[in-house]
Design a protein around this motif. Structure first.
Motif, PDB file in Angstrom:
ATOM      1  N   THR A  66       0.826  -1.203   0.000  1.00 30.68           N
ATOM      2  CA  THR A  66       0.000   0.000   0.000  1.00 30.68           C
ATOM      3  C   THR A  66       0.866   1.261   0.000  1.00 30.68           C
ATOM      4  OG1 THR A  66      -0.139   0.051   2.417  1.00 30.68           O
ATOM      5  CG2 THR A  66      -1.855  -1.175   1.236  1.00 30.68           C
ATOM      6  N   ASN A  67       0.257   2.336  -0.431  1.00 28.78           N
ATOM      7  CA  ASN A  67       0.921   3.644  -0.422  1.00 28.78           C
ATOM      8  C   ASN A  67      -0.163   4.709  -0.290  1.00 28.78           C
ATOM      9  OD1 ASN A  67       2.656   5.825  -0.706  1.00 28.78           O
ATOM     10  ND2 ASN A  67       2.783   5.674  -2.938  1.00 28.78           N
ATOM     11  N   SER A  68      -0.513   5.009   0.945  1.00 29.53           N
ATOM     12  CA  SER A  68      -1.630   5.927   1.201  1.00 29.53           C
ATOM     13  C   SER A  68      -1.370   7.321   0.654  1.00 29.53           C
ATOM     14  CB  SER A  68      -1.916   6.015   2.706  1.00 29.53           C
ATOM     15  OG  SER A  68      -0.768   6.463   3.413  1.00 29.53           O
ATOM     16  N   ALA A  69      -0.094   7.673   0.482  1.00 29.38           N
ATOM     17  CA  ALA A  69       0.244   9.010  -0.034  1.00 29.38           C
ATOM     18  C   ALA A  69       0.320   9.036  -1.554  1.00 29.38           C
ATOM     19  CB  ALA A  69       1.578   9.469   0.554  1.00 29.38           C
ATOM     20  N   GLY A  70       0.135   7.878  -2.188  1.00 36.70           N
ATOM     21  CA  GLY A  70       0.262   7.805  -3.645  1.00 36.70           C
ATOM     22  C   GLY A  70      -0.887   8.489  -4.368  1.00 36.70           C
ATOM     23  N   LEU A  71      -0.611   8.943  -5.567  1.00 35.34           N
ATOM     24  CA  LEU A  71      -1.648   9.547  -6.396  1.00 35.34           C
ATOM     25  C   LEU A  71      -2.689   8.511  -6.786  1.00 35.34           C
ATOM     26  CD1 LEU A  71       0.485  11.725  -8.872  1.00 35.34           C
ATOM     27  CD2 LEU A  71      -1.063  12.579  -7.106  1.00 35.34           C
ATOM     28  N   ALA A  72      -3.946   8.917  -6.817  1.00 34.32           N
ATOM     29  CA  ALA A  72      -5.015   8.024  -7.268  1.00 34.32           C
ATOM     30  C   ALA A  72      -5.017   7.961  -8.792  1.00 34.32           C
ATOM     31  CB  ALA A  72      -6.360   8.517  -6.752  1.00 34.32           C
ATOM     32  N   VAL A  73      -5.339   6.804  -9.320  1.00 35.99           N
ATOM     33  CA  VAL A  73      -5.400   6.619 -10.768  1.00 35.99           C
ATOM     34  C   VAL A  73      -6.575   7.390 -11.344  1.00 35.99           C
ATOM     35  CG1 VAL A  73      -5.823   4.916 -12.591  1.00 35.99           C
ATOM     36  CG2 VAL A  73      -4.299   4.365 -10.702  1.00 35.99           C
ATOM     37  N   SER A  74      -6.359   8.008 -12.498  1.00 33.90           N
ATOM     38  CA  SER A  74      -7.458   8.599 -13.258  1.00 33.90           C
ATOM     39  C   SER A  74      -7.093   8.548 -14.733  1.00 33.90           C
ATOM     40  CB  SER A  74      -7.748  10.042 -12.822  1.00 33.90           C
ATOM     41  OG  SER A  74      -6.898  10.952 -13.511  1.00 33.90           O
ATOM     42  N   SER A  75      -8.064   8.781 -15.573  1.00 38.09           N
ATOM     43  CA  SER A  75      -7.840   8.715 -17.019  1.00 38.09           C
ATOM     44  C   SER A  75      -6.978   9.869 -17.526  1.00 38.09           C
ATOM     45  CB  SER A  75      -9.179   8.704 -17.766  1.00 38.09           C
ATOM     46  OG  SER A  75      -9.952   9.836 -17.428  1.00 38.09           O
ATOM     47  N   ALA A  76      -6.657  10.828 -16.658  1.00 39.38           N
ATOM     48  CA  ALA A  76      -5.813  11.947 -17.073  1.00 39.38           C
ATOM     49  C   ALA A  76      -4.329  11.574 -17.106  1.00 39.38           C
ATOM     50  CB  ALA A  76      -6.018  13.132 -16.127  1.00 39.38           C
ATOM     51  N   TYR A  77      -3.990  10.392 -16.553  1.00 36.73           N
ATOM     52  CA  TYR A  77      -2.589   9.975 -16.487  1.00 36.73           C
ATOM     53  C   TYR A  77      -2.304   8.828 -17.459  1.00 36.73           C
ATOM     54  CZ  TYR A  77      -2.396  12.460 -11.989  1.00 36.73           C
ATOM     55  OH  TYR A  77      -2.442  13.400 -10.999  1.00 36.73           O
ATOM     56  N   ASP A  78      -1.035   8.743 -17.888  1.00 33.60           N
ATOM     57  CA  ASP A  78      -0.509   7.504 -18.443  1.00 33.60           C
ATOM     58  C   ASP A  78       0.046   6.720 -17.266  1.00 33.60           C
ATOM     59  OD1 ASP A  78      -1.174   8.118 -21.006  1.00 33.60           O
ATOM     60  OD2 ASP A  78       0.873   8.085 -21.793  1.00 33.60           O
ATOM     61  N   ILE A  79      -0.094   5.397 -17.308  1.00 37.67           N
ATOM     62  CA  ILE A  79       0.237   4.576 -16.146  1.00 37.67           C
ATOM     63  C   ILE A  79       1.364   3.607 -16.496  1.00 37.67           C
ATOM     64  CG2 ILE A  79      -0.695   2.988 -14.434  1.00 37.67           C
ATOM     65  CD1 ILE A  79      -3.511   4.071 -15.264  1.00 37.67           C
ATOM     66  N   HIS A  80       2.462   3.695 -15.768  1.00 38.19           N
ATOM     67  CA  HIS A  80       3.571   2.757 -15.919  1.00 38.19           C
ATOM     68  C   HIS A  80       3.271   1.568 -15.013  1.00 38.19           C
ATOM     69  CE1 HIS A  80       8.180   1.931 -15.412  1.00 38.19           C
ATOM     70  NE2 HIS A  80       7.562   0.992 -16.107  1.00 38.19           N
ATOM     71  N   VAL A  81       3.066   0.399 -15.618  1.00 35.32           N
ATOM     72  CA  VAL A  81       2.669  -0.783 -14.856  1.00 35.32           C
ATOM     73  C   VAL A  81       3.600  -1.955 -15.103  1.00 35.32           C
ATOM     74  CG1 VAL A  81       0.210  -0.239 -14.661  1.00 35.32           C
ATOM     75  CG2 VAL A  81       1.044  -1.444 -16.681  1.00 35.32           C
ATOM     76  N   ALA A  82       3.725  -2.787 -14.095  1.00 38.57           N
ATOM     77  CA  ALA A  82       4.292  -4.126 -14.233  1.00 38.57           C
ATOM     78  C   ALA A  82       3.138  -5.077 -13.914  1.00 38.57           C
ATOM     79  CB  ALA A  82       5.446  -4.326 -13.261  1.00 38.57           C
ATOM     80  N   TYR A  83       2.970  -6.124 -14.708  1.00 40.60           N
ATOM     81  CA  TYR A  83       1.809  -6.987 -14.472  1.00 40.60           C
ATOM     82  C   TYR A  83       2.009  -8.372 -15.082  1.00 40.60           C
ATOM     83  CZ  TYR A  83       0.458  -6.090 -19.343  1.00 40.60           C
ATOM     84  OH  TYR A  83       0.448  -6.005 -20.716  1.00 40.60           O
ATOM     85  N   LYS A 123      -3.279   2.819  -6.077  1.00 40.17           N
ATOM     86  CA  LYS A 123      -2.647   4.134  -6.087  1.00 40.17           C
ATOM     87  C   LYS A 123      -1.209   3.968  -6.565  1.00 40.17           C
ATOM     88  CE  LYS A 123      -5.326   6.260  -2.336  1.00 40.17           C
ATOM     89  NZ  LYS A 123      -5.248   6.889  -0.989  1.00 40.17           N
ATOM     90  N   GLU A 124      -0.607   5.077  -6.908  1.00 34.96           N
ATOM     91  CA  GLU A 124       0.777   5.059  -7.359  1.00 34.96           C
ATOM     92  C   GLU A 124       1.668   4.388  -6.307  1.00 34.96           C
ATOM     93  OE1 GLU A 124       3.774   8.285  -9.444  1.00 34.96           O
ATOM     94  OE2 GLU A 124       2.476   8.947  -7.802  1.00 34.96           O
ATOM     95  N   GLY A 125       2.490   3.419  -6.747  1.00 35.57           N
ATOM     96  CA  GLY A 125       3.400   2.724  -5.851  1.00 35.57           C
ATOM     97  C   GLY A 125       2.821   1.483  -5.206  1.00 35.57           C
ATOM     98  N   GLU A 126       1.557   1.165  -5.456  1.00 33.14           N
ATOM     99  CA  GLU A 126       0.923   0.007  -4.833  1.00 33.14           C
ATOM    100  C   GLU A 126       0.987  -1.238  -5.735  1.00 33.14           C
ATOM    101  OE1 GLU A 126      -2.242   2.069  -1.781  1.00 33.14           O
ATOM    102  OE2 GLU A 126      -3.036   1.239  -3.653  1.00 33.14           O
ATOM    103  N   LYS A 127       0.830  -2.416  -5.085  1.00 34.01           N
ATOM    104  CA  LYS A 127       0.754  -3.697  -5.782  1.00 34.01           C
ATOM    105  C   LYS A 127      -0.492  -4.425  -5.318  1.00 34.01           C
ATOM    106  CE  LYS A 127       5.731  -4.803  -6.046  1.00 34.01           C
ATOM    107  NZ  LYS A 127       6.734  -5.840  -5.650  1.00 34.01           N
ATOM    108  N   GLY A 128      -1.017  -5.267  -6.191  1.00 29.08           N
ATOM    109  CA  GLY A 128      -2.177  -6.034  -5.794  1.00 29.08           C
ATOM    110  C   GLY A 128      -2.398  -7.269  -6.647  1.00 29.08           C
ATOM    111  N   THR A 129      -3.181  -8.198  -6.096  1.00 30.54           N
ATOM    112  CA  THR A 129      -3.629  -9.382  -6.817  1.00 30.54           C
ATOM    113  C   THR A 129      -5.123  -9.238  -7.053  1.00 30.54           C
ATOM    114  OG1 THR A 129      -1.958 -10.762  -5.754  1.00 30.54           O
ATOM    115  CG2 THR A 129      -3.840 -11.891  -6.746  1.00 30.54           C
ATOM    116  N   PHE A 130      -5.545  -9.441  -8.291  1.00 28.35           N
ATOM    117  CA  PHE A 130      -6.939  -9.229  -8.671  1.00 28.35           C
ATOM    118  C   PHE A 130      -7.477 -10.481  -9.349  1.00 28.35           C
ATOM    119  CE2 PHE A 130      -4.673  -5.291  -8.502  1.00 28.35           C
ATOM    120  CZ  PHE A 130      -5.531  -4.420  -7.844  1.00 28.35           C
ATOM    121  N   LEU A 131      -8.574 -11.014  -8.817  1.00 23.49           N
ATOM    122  CA  LEU A 131      -9.232 -12.167  -9.423  1.00 23.49           C
ATOM    123  C   LEU A 131     -10.454 -11.656 -10.171  1.00 23.49           C
ATOM    124  CD1 LEU A 131      -7.700 -13.317  -6.723  1.00 23.49           C
ATOM    125  CD2 LEU A 131      -8.821 -15.426  -7.454  1.00 23.49           C
ATOM    126  N   ILE A 132     -10.384 -11.797 -11.479  1.00 19.57           N
ATOM    127  CA  ILE A 132     -11.333 -11.126 -12.359  1.00 19.57           C
ATOM    128  C   ILE A 132     -12.237 -12.154 -13.032  1.00 19.57           C
ATOM    129  CG2 ILE A 132     -11.553  -9.578 -14.331  1.00 19.57           C
ATOM    130  CD1 ILE A 132      -8.667  -8.623 -13.711  1.00 19.57           C
TER     131      ILE A 132
END
Length: 288
Positions: A66-83, A123-132
């Motif tokens: 978690t990163n409570s101080a991280g920026l929230a995702v929105s469509s205004a940003y490009d997102i650098h992801v590892a996945y 949020k920016e800097g966070e990691k997660g596992t998602f079951l979709i």
């Protein structure tokens, strides 16, 4: 009269049949969703994974970093992801590390809905596992080697969020160009020809401009000549501002954010929140 009655009967029968089919399809989807939810819950229990359900999407997730101080995702940003993506039974589909510099844009990157919804839970800097569940993933159209109705497990790390300013600065750095002027509006002005002794442009001047409009990857989306009245709303603000800094016969490259471009709605082939480049040249002023 007989034909009319028969026609009415057919219409009523069609309506009833449609209603039944609609009910059947809805029930079938409900059953699929319930079965997939049971699979997801069982996976979490088997793997000692504490899962939270997002009720709006049916996605279960666990935020491992978690990163409570991280920026929230929105469509205004490009997102650098590892996945990574795999099926719930372990079949790997794709894997991208942070070093792969995978970038995601809500308007231009192809992805199933569940992946987009998952990003919005980070949020920016966070990691997660998602079951979709499959209806938020590939559903009936999976990639080769993946079965239909497969529940997908996405491991996602949100490395960085890039604003439009970040993207423009990265472009300038990559190209090694020197900014002649940066205005408070966010416009970067790069003079590409010597100054002339011609008169400065003033409000009301009718200017003919040669232009080439490009995205930050320098792909052209439009070019030609355009007539602009200085001080009017005949062009987007960034274009008008850039022109106003030139005189007849002068050239420049201007780069500006969507706030003085096409904004949060975009236009035609230009997506929302897109910074733009224009190469411009003042051809004539008031017909001369």
């Amino acid at each position: 009269m007989f034909l009319l009655k028969r026609f009415v009967v057919l219409i009523v029968s069609s309506i009833l049949l449609s209603s039944c089919l609609g009910k059947f399809v809805e029930t079938d989807l409900d059953l699929l969703a319930k079965n997939e939810e049971l699979k997801i819950i069982e996976y979490g229990q088997t793997n000692s994974l504490t899962l939270t359900k997002n009720a709006a999407t049916g996605i279960y997730y666990n935020i491992s970093k978690t990163n409570s101080a991280g920026l929230a995702v929105s469509s205004a940003y490009d997102i650098h992801v590892a996945y990574s993506l795999k099926t719930i039974d372990g079949k790997e589909i794709v894997k991208k590390t942070a070093a792969d510099s995978a970038m995601f844009n809500f308007y231009t990157t192809q992805a199933f809905d569940g992946f987009k919804f998952a990003l919005l839970l980070l949020k920016e800097g966070e990691k997660g596992t998602f079951l979709i569940p499959s209806y938020q993933a590939y559903y009936e159209n999976p990639p080769s080697g993946v079965e239909k109705y497969a529940v997908i497990i996405a491991e996602i790390e949100l490395v960085d969020l890039l604003s439009e300013d970040d993207k423009i600065d990265n472009y300038v750095k990559k190209k090694g160009v020197t900014i002649t002027e940066k205005s408070t509006s966010g416009l970067r002005f790069i003079r590409t020809s010597p100054k002339t002794t011609n008169d400065s442009l003033k409000t009301g001047d009718n200017v003919s401009v040669k232009y080439n409009g490009m995205f930050l990857n320098e792909t052209s989306f439009d070019s030609g000549t355009f007539g602009v009245v200085i001080g009017s709303s005949s062009a987007i603000p960034g274009f008008s501002e850039g022109i106003s800094k030139l005189r007849k016969g002068e050239k420049a490259r201007i780069i500006f954010p969507s706030s003085i471009g096409y904004g949060s709605k975009g236009s035609g082939t230009i997506p929302p929140y897109t910074p733009l480049i224009f190469d411009i040249e003042i051809l004539t002023v008031n017909g001369l």
